[in-house]
Design an enzyme around this catalytic site. Sequence first.
Site, short mmCIF file in Angstrom:
data_model
loop_
_atom_site.label_atom_id
_atom_site.label_comp_id
_atom_site.label_asym_id
_atom_site.label_seq_id
_atom_site.Cartn_x
_atom_site.Cartn_y
_atom_site.Cartn_z
N ASN A 47 0.94 -1.02 -0.02
CA ASN A 47 -0.18 0.06 0.05
C ASN A 47 0.72 1.19 -0.16
O ASN A 47 1.66 1.68 0.94
CB ASN A 47 -0.81 -0.16 1.31
N LYS B 112 -0.08 4.49 -0.43
CA LYS B 112 -0.51 5.37 0.20
C LYS B 112 -0.47 6.65 -0.83
O LYS B 112 -0.27 6.61 -1.74
CB LYS B 112 -0.02 5.71 1.66
N HIS C 232 -9.39 1.09 4.81
CA HIS C 232 -8.52 1.34 5.58
C HIS C 232 -8.53 2.32 6.83
O HIS C 232 -9.45 3.17 6.39
CB HIS C 232 -7.37 2.20 4.80
N GLU D 293 -6.87 4.95 8.07
CA GLU D 293 -6.67 6.24 7.64
C GLU D 293 -7.89 6.89 6.76
O GLU D 293 -7.98 7.87 7.02
CB GLU D 293 -5.54 6.13 6.60
N GLU E 293 -5.55 -5.09 10.69
CA GLU E 293 -4.54 -3.98 11.10
C GLU E 293 -4.81 -3.14 12.18
O GLU E 293 -5.57 -2.38 12.15
CB GLU E 293 -4.74 -3.04 9.83
N GLY F 27 2.28 2.00 10.83
CA GLY F 27 3.09 2.98 10.91
C GLY F 27 3.86 3.43 12.00
O GLY F 27 4.67 4.46 12.11
N SER G 72 3.20 -2.15 10.19
CA SER G 72 4.95 -2.23 10.55
C SER G 72 5.33 -3.58 10.41
O SER G 72 6.31 -4.18 11.12
CB SER G 72 5.10 -1.89 12.03
N GLY H 46 2.79 -1.58 4.37
CA GLY H 46 2.63 -0.04 3.88
C GLY H 46 4.10 0.70 3.70
O GLY H 46 4.71 0.37 2.67
P1 PGA Z 1 2.83 -0.04 7.74
O1 PGA Z 1 1.24 0.37 7.19
O2 PGA Z 1 3.23 -1.03 7.27
O3 PGA Z 1 3.35 1.22 7.41
O4 PGA Z 1 2.49 -0.01 9.21
C1 PGA Z 1 0.23 -0.69 6.76
C2 PGA Z 1 -0.85 -0.22 6.25
O5 PGA Z 1 -1.13 0.94 6.73
O6 PGA Z 1 -1.52 -0.70 5.43
#
Ligand code: PGA
Length: 263
Positions: free
Chosen positions: A18, A20, A106, A108, A179, A185, A226, A247
């Site tokens: 992803n 983003k 997601h 976000e 998630e 993140g 992460s 991500g």
């Molecule tokens: P991350 O994000 O691997 O940077 O933690 C995962 C995601 O938001 O799908």
Amino acid sequence: MSKQAKGAAKAGKVIIGNWKMKKGLAESAALAKEMVEKFRDFNEDGKVVAICPTLVALTEVDKIVKKSNLKLGAQNVFWEDRGSYTGEVSPQMLIEAGCRYVIIGHSERRKYLLENYSMIHQKVREVLNAEGLVPVVCIGEENEDRKTDRRDFVLLNQLQQALGGIDISESQRIIVAYEPVWAIGSGTAIEPSEATYAHKIIRLALDDMFGMQAVEKSFQIIYGGSVTGKNVKSFSNLENMDGFLVGGASLDAEEFYKICKGI
Ligand code: PGA
């Protein structure tokens, strides 16, 4: 819901990057080219690797990955086929752009775009109706939920809201991405034992909703939050662990490759 989705048989592990809103058009094209090169000889146990660039880069990246080992996905979709919905993109339009996967709900988007249960449910429904697009439905608890022992309830509720009342045919597939919001993140992934627990809860809930056979055939449960080339091994052999939504680490071809090799 009788349309045949491409690649409908349950696939091997699936790893989805992803990107983003972190790469523009030229940057996405450059990274896609690097990834195609990196994954040239990648063909392991039916593993599926997909990348999800920003919307404006989809068609360009599609040209780059078309004949490669990589699949294309989108980060969002709307629930109508066509109409006066300024700024939105339909499942068919994503398919036309070359997408095979689409991320839905997601955290976000829930946070910044106020995406609610009803929107997420409608998106899943419409995507399943479209031919050849697999929804990647994100669920996950906040840290507060975890600390107050509400995680199970939150996960079950999110699953029910997103998928309740949906019929799944033999040819359709759904990927559920667990998630935990607090791990996204953060640089710190969840403990593998906690992931196993959450994936078990999700699996049991899906079994209840759709029946074990259908779940075995049509569902995959992946983890996101992460994941890195370093910690991937601690997740790779867990029960009900069908892959990852990645991500930050998917923005580096070498790191992403390590993750895909590692599971
Ligand atoms: P991350 O994000 O691997 O940077 O933690 C995962 C995601 O938001 O799908």
